[in-house]
Design a protein around this motif. Structure first.
Motif, short mmCIF file in Angstrom:
data_model
loop_
_atom_site.label_atom_id
_atom_site.label_comp_id
_atom_site.label_asym_id
_atom_site.label_seq_id
_atom_site.Cartn_x
_atom_site.Cartn_y
_atom_site.Cartn_z
N GLU A 166 1.31 -1.15 -0.27
CA GLU A 166 0.01 -0.13 -0.50
C GLU A 166 0.60 1.04 -0.03
O GLU A 166 0.53 1.92 0.52
CB GLU A 166 -0.91 0.11 1.35
CG GLU A 166 -2.05 -1.29 0.76
CD GLU A 166 -2.61 -1.56 2.31
OE1 GLU A 166 -3.05 -0.07 2.99
OE2 GLU A 166 -3.57 -2.04 2.84
N GLN A 198 2.53 3.17 -2.62
CA GLN A 198 2.12 3.76 -3.63
C GLN A 198 0.76 4.91 -3.48
O GLN A 198 0.90 6.09 -3.38
CB GLN A 198 1.82 2.96 -5.50
CG GLN A 198 1.50 4.07 -6.13
CD GLN A 198 1.73 3.49 -7.25
OE1 GLN A 198 2.03 2.31 -7.42
NE2 GLN A 198 0.54 3.69 -8.14
N ALA A 199 -0.15 3.98 -2.58
CA ALA A 199 -2.18 5.13 -2.31
C ALA A 199 -1.14 5.94 -0.56
O ALA A 199 -1.66 6.50 -1.01
CB ALA A 199 -2.82 3.74 -1.46
N PRO A 259 -2.44 6.71 -9.16
CA PRO A 259 -2.19 5.14 -9.04
C PRO A 259 -3.01 5.14 -10.36
O PRO A 259 -2.04 3.77 -10.91
CB PRO A 259 -3.30 4.73 -8.36
CG PRO A 259 -3.21 5.79 -7.25
CD PRO A 259 -3.24 7.17 -7.67
#
Length: 514
Positions: A126, A128-129, A265
């Motif tokens: 997670e 990148q988020a 994303p």
């Protein structure tokens, strides 16, 4: 905890942008020189340039929670002091720059630790988020904070804006105080600051992927810094805007950045990092050229929305790439170098573009910066980023036997480590290509000399050898090993055709090496 820190940082970021607007607008009233206005950005960024490496080393050495508590308290006190002095009639531009610099010291101590705790709060899948959400927080604040700051400055002056920023730090301090962080278990003595800095620099020097990321960051930021340096001058002198209007212009950048944060994303999946950086650079270059010739406030707002999108998308993507190639033991130092390049580009670029604007005018300076950024995009086509999805930075500690660990004192050294392989001569070229990758892995983790030698009497025997400064540094090499490093070691040993495993020796110098 990630959610709580995200909300608290949003409040603090709003205060930071309010302070930024108030500081540059106060400077425009204290001095007519574009250089002095541009130096506000330089004063805010320069401490990170000077302190990034020590701050990154500290963030890897000490409890990051305690470091963040101290740095946030420092900034609260500095902002409060600036607010009180301004309310009392601050009229010296150099005092404003000095207190802005003091605030920047707190930012420098905060930034590496703040970025490094992301992977303590969310799983790697997670990341990148999480980085996109952190960018959204910053840019939501950029959309709201400047407008609020401009209104406060217009209604009450810069002093109250500085004081409100001081209050905003209380939210972050409260959440950090409640965070029950579990510090990592250490089996070896803590590194010294200068040794930790050297280790971080060595890691970067022998990490081609990280060097490419830093180069892309530097090329992008140096030219785009012209917007942050010259926008207040354009707003006041070319567009006739007051403090509130300048806040709206910065808010438009924030709106574009928020749009970018929520679409990033999907963009990464479709375009990849390289294309995002290239396309963003092209958009930003176009905006710079047009800002130099567009006198309309409304058109400038539209251009700055695109500017915000083109600012956030590449920098957030490159931040993720940095965290994807830096293991936990050096993550804060790698991020500190990332910030050093980023803020160094902002500080140096702001001063340069202010100097150019002082002689040629702000519109011409922006057009030169836009042209330079377009050239930089073309140059960066030669420095493509490498895929990072296959990299596993999880620790893979492989300690030697107890009798090996206790064979020497920590300070003994230098240490010569050798690994003897028996290799099929037909696979020599393939083996040496693999060992070239091993070389970079050994150098990143602590070796300062490395080589592979072939036995003239027995051509199938190859000896890998490397020197480490001390026995403690060699033990740290074991502690720093990641799963990817371990797999690379297995790849190298797979070439060994002997009936027994490769012979490993640890030799400690008894006389000085010379």
């Amino acid at each position: 905890m990630f959610r709580a820190l995200w909300i608290a940082s949003l409040a603090s970021n709003v205060g930071t942008w309010m302070q930024g607007v108030a500081a540059v607008w106060l400077m425009t009233s204290l001095s007519d020189s574009p250089i002095m206005v541009a130096l506000v950005q330089t004063a805010a960024s320069l401490p990170l340039v000077l302190l990034a490496l020590p701050a990154g080393a500290l963030a890897d050495m000490v409890d990051r929670r305690k470091l963040l508590l101290a740095s946030q308290t420092w900034m609260l006190l500095a902002s409060a002091a600036l607010g009180v002095l301004t309310v009392q009639g601050l009229e010296d531009p150099w005092l404003l720059l000095g207190l802005t610099f003091v605030m920047g010291i707190g930012t420098a101590l905060t930034a590496p630790a703040w970025l490094a705790i992301t992977l303590e709060l969310v799983p790697r899948s997670e990341l990148q988020a999480a980085v996109a959400l952190s960018s959204a927080s910053l840019n939501l604040a950029r959309a709201v904070g400047p407008a609020i700051g401009g209104l406060i400055v217009a209604a009450m002056g810069a002093g109250p804006a500085f004081l409100l920023n001081a209050v905003s730090f209380l939210a972050v301090l409260g959440v950090l105080f409640l965070w029950q962080r579990e510090p990592p278990v250490r089996t070896l003595p803590r590194e010294h600051v200068f040794g930790a800095i050297r280790a971080g620099m060595r890691f970067v020097r022998h990490s081609p992927a990280l060097k490419r990321i830093l180069l892309r960051v530097g090329l992008f930021v140096f030219f785009t810094s012209s917007v942050w340096a010259l926008l207040p001058v354009l707003a006041r002198n070319r567009m006739g805007a007051e403090a509130a209007g300048y806040g709206v212009l910065l808010g438009c950048i924030g709106i574009g950045a928020v749009i970018g944060a929520f679409t990033l994303p999907r963009l990464r999946d479709v375009l990849g990092v390289d294309r995002i950086v290239d396309l963003s650079g092209g958009v930003f270059a176009t905006v710079l050229v047009l800002l130099g010739i567009v006198p309309s406030f409304a058109l400038a707002c539209a251009l700055l929305v695109a500017c915000g999108f083109a600012w956030m998308a590449p920098l957030a993507s490159l931040n993720v790439e940095t965290q994807s190639v830096a293991p936990a033991w050096v993550r804060a130092r790698a991020l500190a170098l990332h910030l050093l390049v980023l803020q160094g580009g902002l500080a140096g670029g702001s001063a340069l573009w202010g100097w150019v604007a002082d002689r040629l005018g702000s519109p011409v300076a922006l057009q030169i910066a836009g042209t330079g950024l377009a050239v930089a995009v073309v140059v960066s086509l030669r420095f493509r980023l490498r895929p990072t999805a296959h990299i596993d930075l999880s620790p893979a500690v492989r300690w030697p036997a107890k009798e090996i660990i206790e064979a020497a004192d920590y300070d003994d050294g230098p240490v010569l480590v050798s690994v003897e392989y028996a290799i099929d001569p037909a696979r020599e070229e393939e083996f040496l290509r693999t060992m070239e990758i091993v070389r970079r892995m050994r150098r990143r983790s602590g070796a300062w000399r490395w080589g592979v030698f072939r036995d003239t009497a027995r051509p199938e025997i190859y000896l890998e050898s490397f020197l480490v400064e001390s026995w403690l540094d060699h033990l740290r090499q074991h502690e720093r090993m990641t799963v990817t490093d371990r797999d690379l070691s297995y790849r190298a040993r797979a070439f060994h055709v002997g009936t027994e495993p490769p012979i490993v020796r640890h030799l400690i110098a008894r006389l000085p090496i010379g």
